[in-house]
Design a protein around this motif. Structure first.
Motif, PDB file in Angstrom:
ATOM      1  N   GLY A 106      18.003  -9.305 -16.595  1.00  0.00           N
ATOM      2  CA  GLY A 106      18.005  -9.206 -15.144  1.00  0.00           C
ATOM      3  C   GLY A 106      16.779  -9.843 -14.533  1.00  0.00           C
ATOM      4  O   GLY A 106      15.962 -10.466 -15.235  1.00  0.00           O
ATOM      5  N   ARG A 107      16.668  -9.685 -13.242  1.00  0.00           N
ATOM      6  CA  ARG A 107      15.556 -10.252 -12.478  1.00  0.00           C
ATOM      7  C   ARG A 107      14.923  -9.128 -11.668  1.00  0.00           C
ATOM      8  O   ARG A 107      15.632  -8.350 -11.025  1.00  0.00           O
ATOM      9  N   PHE A 108      13.590  -9.085 -11.669  1.00  0.00           N
ATOM     10  CA  PHE A 108      12.877  -7.940 -11.130  1.00  0.00           C
ATOM     11  C   PHE A 108      11.697  -8.414 -10.291  1.00  0.00           C
ATOM     12  O   PHE A 108      10.860  -9.183 -10.763  1.00  0.00           O
ATOM     13  N   ALA A 109      11.665  -7.961  -9.032  1.00  0.00           N
ATOM     14  CA  ALA A 109      10.569  -8.310  -8.126  1.00  0.00           C
ATOM     15  C   ALA A 109       9.443  -7.304  -8.299  1.00  0.00           C
ATOM     16  O   ALA A 109       9.681  -6.092  -8.371  1.00  0.00           O
ATOM     17  N   LEU A 110       8.212  -7.807  -8.342  1.00  0.00           N
ATOM     18  CA  LEU A 110       7.021  -6.969  -8.338  1.00  0.00           C
ATOM     19  C   LEU A 110       6.281  -7.257  -7.045  1.00  0.00           C
ATOM     20  O   LEU A 110       5.614  -8.289  -6.895  1.00  0.00           O
ATOM     21  N   ALA A 111       6.444  -6.362  -6.067  1.00  0.00           N
ATOM     22  CA  ALA A 111       5.768  -6.486  -4.778  1.00  0.00           C
ATOM     23  C   ALA A 111       4.404  -5.826  -4.900  1.00  0.00           C
ATOM     24  O   ALA A 111       4.311  -4.663  -5.310  1.00  0.00           O
ATOM     25  N   THR A 112       3.324  -6.535  -4.543  1.00  0.00           N
ATOM     26  CA  THR A 112       1.976  -6.013  -4.777  1.00  0.00           C
ATOM     27  C   THR A 112       1.113  -6.120  -3.533  1.00  0.00           C
ATOM     28  O   THR A 112       1.368  -6.926  -2.638  1.00  0.00           O
ATOM     29  N   ALA A 113       0.058  -5.294  -3.515  1.00  0.00           N
ATOM     30  CA  ALA A 113      -0.945  -5.350  -2.456  1.00  0.00           C
ATOM     31  C   ALA A 113      -2.278  -4.909  -3.034  1.00  0.00           C
ATOM     32  O   ALA A 113      -2.335  -4.012  -3.895  1.00  0.00           O
ATOM     33  N   VAL A 114      -3.344  -5.525  -2.568  1.00  0.00           N
ATOM     34  CA  VAL A 114      -4.687  -5.137  -2.987  1.00  0.00           C
ATOM     35  C   VAL A 114      -4.909  -3.670  -2.641  1.00  0.00           C
ATOM     36  O   VAL A 114      -4.569  -3.218  -1.537  1.00  0.00           O
ATOM     37  N   ALA A 115      -5.471  -2.915  -3.588  1.00  0.00           N
ATOM     38  CA  ALA A 115      -5.627  -1.473  -3.397  1.00  0.00           C
ATOM     39  C   ALA A 115      -6.821  -0.980  -4.193  1.00  0.00           C
ATOM     40  O   ALA A 115      -7.290  -1.643  -5.130  1.00  0.00           O
ATOM     41  N   THR A 116      -7.301   0.200  -3.830  1.00  0.00           N
ATOM     42  CA  THR A 116      -8.398   0.841  -4.563  1.00  0.00           C
ATOM     43  C   THR A 116      -8.069   2.277  -4.926  1.00  0.00           C
ATOM     44  O   THR A 116      -8.558   2.801  -5.919  1.00  0.00           O
ATOM     45  N   GLY A 117      -7.245   2.951  -4.128  1.00  0.00           N
ATOM     46  CA  GLY A 117      -6.944   4.363  -4.353  1.00  0.00           C
ATOM     47  C   GLY A 117      -6.021   4.580  -5.526  1.00  0.00           C
ATOM     48  O   GLY A 117      -5.200   3.716  -5.865  1.00  0.00           O
ATOM     49  N   ASN A 118      -6.138   5.726  -6.170  1.00  0.00           N
ATOM     50  CA  ASN A 118      -5.315   6.061  -7.321  1.00  0.00           C
ATOM     51  C   ASN A 118      -4.236   7.051  -6.902  1.00  0.00           C
ATOM     52  O   ASN A 118      -4.523   8.204  -6.578  1.00  0.00           O
ATOM     53  N   HIS A 119      -2.989   6.616  -6.906  1.00  0.00           N
ATOM     54  CA  HIS A 119      -1.858   7.455  -6.522  1.00  0.00           C
ATOM     55  C   HIS A 119      -0.934   7.622  -7.726  1.00  0.00           C
ATOM     56  O   HIS A 119      -0.931   6.795  -8.636  1.00  0.00           O
TER      57      HIS A 119
END
Length: 298
Positions: A106-119
């Motif tokens: 299959g095909r899988f998108a990885l949407a990302t954003a710069v972050a620092t917090g741990n969730h």
């Protein structure tokens, strides 16, 4: 003046190895906060991914997968394609190391954003994704709000959703912007970069579909002028400016995945309509919902 080529990234033009698309924050001039990778796996294949400096949402485009992270494995049931349904989505925090494996491919998108917090890692099931019908008449579109503000907020800065625009309809209309911070007591706007990742439904005979995307300048000091044909696998970067309308060619439903993030401490999505186009919002109720999308909300 900027040109289409700077911000319209045709399918495959940024790919490498198992990735059809690679857009990383900080890897190109003027692009700071957001990223998108589209991973293509053959049946039985897997990929190890490290989320260095970014938080991420894994969004199956077609097919399902298992994602192992933090000693646990999460099964994402996926879907036949982006037009068929919503999908399971997995959030992983900054710094995660994960393995994405797909028995059926299959095909899988990885949407990302710069972050620092741990969730915490979070699995969002397809049946729990709110579906919103926005607009009216030929401006009707369907929004799957799996990662929007107020729906899923256990993350630092990433905002993500996907939109289905039926063939012949207009979307991201009225054109709008979110390229400066405004909070004057009467109106708020949030500064956000945005990625549009497109897939277009082919014709019944299999020939490719198409649509159009527009971005124009909201400030004379920040020129941008993009009017481009988009096809499946294309991405368009919106660093600033009025973006929209997006138009789906008749007969070809349009999908786009939106990925947003910005420099503000508050994770928020506040927009300003283009002053020449905001009036169309007042026509939606009279126009009614496009019958192709009736009954789709939840």
């Amino acid at each position: 003046m900027t040109t289409n080529e700077q911000f319209h990234l045709p399918a495959g033009s940024t790919g490498r190895g198992s990735y059809e698309t690679i857009i990383d924050p900080g890897a190109r001039e003027g692009w700071v906060h957001t990223g998108l990778r589209v991973l293509a796996l053959a049946p039985g294949d897997s990929e190890v991914v490290t989320a260095n400096g970014v938080e991420a949402m894994i969004v199956p485009l077609n097919g399902g997968c298992e994602v192992s992270v933090g000693g646990e494995t999460h099964a994402l049931r996926g879907r036949e394609d982006v037009f068929a349904s919503a999908t399971d989505v997995l959030y992983v925090p900054v710094g995660s190391q994960l393995t994405i494996a797909s028995a059926g491919g299959g095909r899988f998108a990885l949407a990302t954003a710069v972050a620092t917090g741990n969730h915490p890692v979070a699995l969002i099931r397809a049946e729990d994704v709110p579906v919103e019908i926005r607009g009216g008449g030929t401006m009707t579109r369907k929004v799957r709000n799996f990662g929007t503000v107020g729906v899923f907020d256990q993350m630092d800065s990433l905002i993500a959703c996907e939109v289905i625009t039926p063939g012949g309809n207009w979307s991201s209309y009225p054109a709008h912007k979110h390229d400066e911070t405004i909070d004057d007591g009467e109106h708020r706007e949030s500064e956000l970069e945005e990625i549009y990742y497109y897939e277009i439904q082919p014709a019944p005979g299999g020939t490719p579909g198409f649509g159009f995307h527009q971005t124009t300048a909201s400030d004379d000091d920040k020129p941008i002028d993009v009017l481009t044909e988009v096809r499946s696998g294309d991405a368009v970067l919106v660093p600033h400016g009025w973006h929209g309308p997006c138009a789906a060619a008749p007969g070809h439903d349009m999908y786009y995945l939106n990925v947003m993030a910005g420099p503000e401490a508050e994770r928020a999505w506040n927009i300003t309509d283009h002053p020449e186009q905001t009036w169309v919002r007042g026509t939606w109720e009279t126009a009614g919902i496009d019958p192709r999308l009736e009954g789709e909300t939840r």
